[in-house]
Design an enzyme around this catalytic site. Structure first.
Site, mmCIF file in Angstrom:
data_model
loop_
_atom_site.group_PDB
_atom_site.id
_atom_site.type_symbol
_atom_site.label_atom_id
_atom_site.label_comp_id
_atom_site.label_asym_id
_atom_site.label_seq_id
_atom_site.Cartn_x
_atom_site.Cartn_y
_atom_site.Cartn_z
ATOM 1 N N TYR A 117 0.854 -1.175 0.000
ATOM 2 C CA TYR A 117 0.000 0.000 0.000
ATOM 3 C C TYR A 117 0.904 1.244 0.000
ATOM 4 O O TYR A 117 1.892 1.291 0.740
ATOM 5 C CB TYR A 117 -0.890 -0.027 1.249
ATOM 6 N N LYS A 212 -11.971 0.001 5.097
ATOM 7 C CA LYS A 212 -12.340 -0.747 3.900
ATOM 8 C C LYS A 212 -13.454 -1.744 4.241
ATOM 9 O O LYS A 212 -14.494 -1.336 4.711
ATOM 10 C CB LYS A 212 -11.092 -1.424 3.322
HETATM 11 C C1 LIG Z 1 -6.326 1.721 2.747
HETATM 12 C C2 LIG Z 1 -5.212 0.856 3.173
HETATM 13 C C3 LIG Z 1 -4.346 1.226 4.211
HETATM 14 C C4 LIG Z 1 -4.457 2.556 4.901
HETATM 15 O O1 LIG Z 1 -5.671 2.687 5.563
HETATM 16 P P1 LIG Z 1 -6.396 4.096 5.859
HETATM 17 O O2 LIG Z 1 -7.577 3.710 6.638
HETATM 18 O O3 LIG Z 1 -6.680 4.733 4.532
HETATM 19 O O4 LIG Z 1 -5.405 4.920 6.626
HETATM 20 C C5 LIG Z 1 -3.352 0.349 4.581
HETATM 21 N N1 LIG Z 1 -3.196 -0.848 3.958
HETATM 22 C C6 LIG Z 1 -3.987 -1.224 2.953
HETATM 23 C C7 LIG Z 1 -3.752 -2.544 2.297
HETATM 24 C C8 LIG Z 1 -5.031 -0.405 2.523
HETATM 25 O O5 LIG Z 1 -5.823 -0.778 1.519
#
Ligand SMILES: *Cc1c(COP(=O)(O)O)cnc(C)c1O
Length: 398
Positions: A117, A212
């Site tokens: 990421y 997510k």
């Molecule tokens: C979105 C995401 C993050 C970061 O998360 P946030 O809630 O946007 O800070 C970290 N790792 C993965 C794999 C992600 O998809």
């Protein structure tokens, strides 16, 4: 709180059932999780105040130290991940930086995979060197690469992400779990606690951007880490200083999301699988990356360690950069926005947006082609999504 019932982690039940029941310790007789919005809690006596101020991760005190809604969310995640404990953060990156900066010191070394990421990659590439922490990047798809890069006595953390952004590369969880010495961490965001349980493979900590799939409705920004009580206490000690604490409202939305995560995830995986199969044969498409396709280079590993291949597809359009741009502007049901795991189908074209400043070579090193689009499959009717994507492919001249 002395009258708090024990965590609802009855192992007779399937994860699908526990996702509905877990994390209700702070709800008393309310059926739904309760929002404790208070930023602080009254301590009736000096002895109570002293006890709260000196105890590790109190359930309620000053909310940066402990809040019952946040605690309930942590308890629920620990239950689903098979962990002793968990820590919630104000975002996935709060969790990532809470682990990295909470557990590493100047002079320490981290082994991380190259496929990460973007926020995690930037943290490791830019912030870690400022604090005197060395990072070695390895190919996460090579099961021996992490262990080979470990420097005995110096490496304190091994960082993996699977399935990984953006090309859904997988990391062998058994291989990471078997590494002796450093603490091992897996960012399991794309899998959710339903598809894989890294701790069962011997991994020490599992990290999620609960923004997510877990919260799952694109209305919360939330992160979480689960692992042993001891590691979670270390994380708490730094989290109260680092301050990236989850908001109680987002923790509530995390608990709200967990109750439907199993059905949402199953439906989204099934739709993603069908779309991956349909798009793989489309003339406008050069290739589809999805762990559930036999063409995925690590399809066997996916079958071994995942239950459900995830809700994200990466598609390479035959028409390259221009087709990618036109495609993301041509969709009508799907929408162009960065995130994943929610009810709305989302598309992104990294080469013209998030990664616009990279050269073609740099893009390739990140696993992104000029015509690569990422599709986060939502909960709309599968036929509607398919029709929309095919119409956009036609309009894009892909
Ligand atoms: C979105 C995401 C993050 C970061 O998360 P946030 O809630 O946007 O800070 C970290 N790792 C993965 C794999 C992600 O998809």
């Amino acid at each position: 709180m002395a009258d708090r019932p024990p965590p609802d982690d009855d192992r007779r039940w399937h994860p699908e059932t526990r996702a509905i029941r877990a994390g209700r310790g702070g709800s008393a007789t309310a059926l739904a999780p309760v929002l404790w919005a208070s930023s602080t809690f009254i301590t009736p006596t000096v002895d109570d105040a002293r006890e709260m101020a000196t105890s590790m991760a109190p359930e309620r005190f000053y909310s940066r130290y402990g809040n019952p809604t946040i605690r309930d969310f942590e308890t629920a995640i620990a239950d689903l991940e098979g962990a002793e404990d968990a820590r919630a953060y104000g975002s996935g990156m709060g969790a990532v930086s809470g682990v990295v900066l909470g557990l590493c010191s100047a002079g320490d070394h981290i082994v991380a995979q190259r496929q990460l990421y973007a926020g995690t990659q930037l943290l490791l590439q830019t912030a870690c060197p400022r604090f005197g922490i060395d990072v070695t990047f390895v190919d996460g798809t090579d099961p021996g690469a992490f262990a080979a890069a470990v420097r005995p006595g110096r490496t304190v953390l091994v960082w993996a992400e699977t399935p990984a952004n953006p090309r859904l590369d997988l990391v062998d969880l058994d291989a990471v779990g078997a590494i002796a010495g450093p603490m091992t961490v897996v960012d399991s965001t794309f899998a959710t606690p339903l598809a894989q349980r890294p701790l069962d493979h011997g991994v020490d900590l599992v990290v999620h951007s609960a923004t997510k799939g877990i919260a799952g409705h694109n209305d919360a920004t939330l992160g979480v880490v689960a692992g042993s009580s001891e590691l979670c206490q270390w994380l708490w000690s730094f989290a109260v200083l680092h301050g990236a604490i989850a908001s109680p409202f987002d923790a509530l939305n995390g608990l709200r999301g967990l109750r439907t995560l199993p059905v949402r995830f199953a439906r989204q995986c099934a739709t993603a699988q069908a779309l991956a199969e349909a798009l793989e044969g489309h003339p406008g498409v050069d290739g589809v990356r999805y762990p559930g396709l036999a063409s995925h280079p690590q399809h066997d590993l996916a079958k071994r360690q995942m239950e459900g291949a995830g809700t994200i597809l990466t598609v390479d359009l035959a028409g390259g950069f221009d087709a990618g741009r036109r495609f993301v502007e041509s969709v009508e049901l799907a929408q162009m926005a960065p995130s994943l795991g929610g009810p709305e189908t989302l598309v992104t074209h990294p080469a013209s947006t998030t990664h616009v400043n990279l050269t073609l070579e740099e893009l390739e090193a990140n696993g992104i082609g000029p015509g690569t689009v990422r599709i986060s499959v939502g909960l709309e009717h599968p036929e509607d999504i398919r029709a929309d994507l095919e119409a956009a492919l036609a309009r894009a001249g892909a």
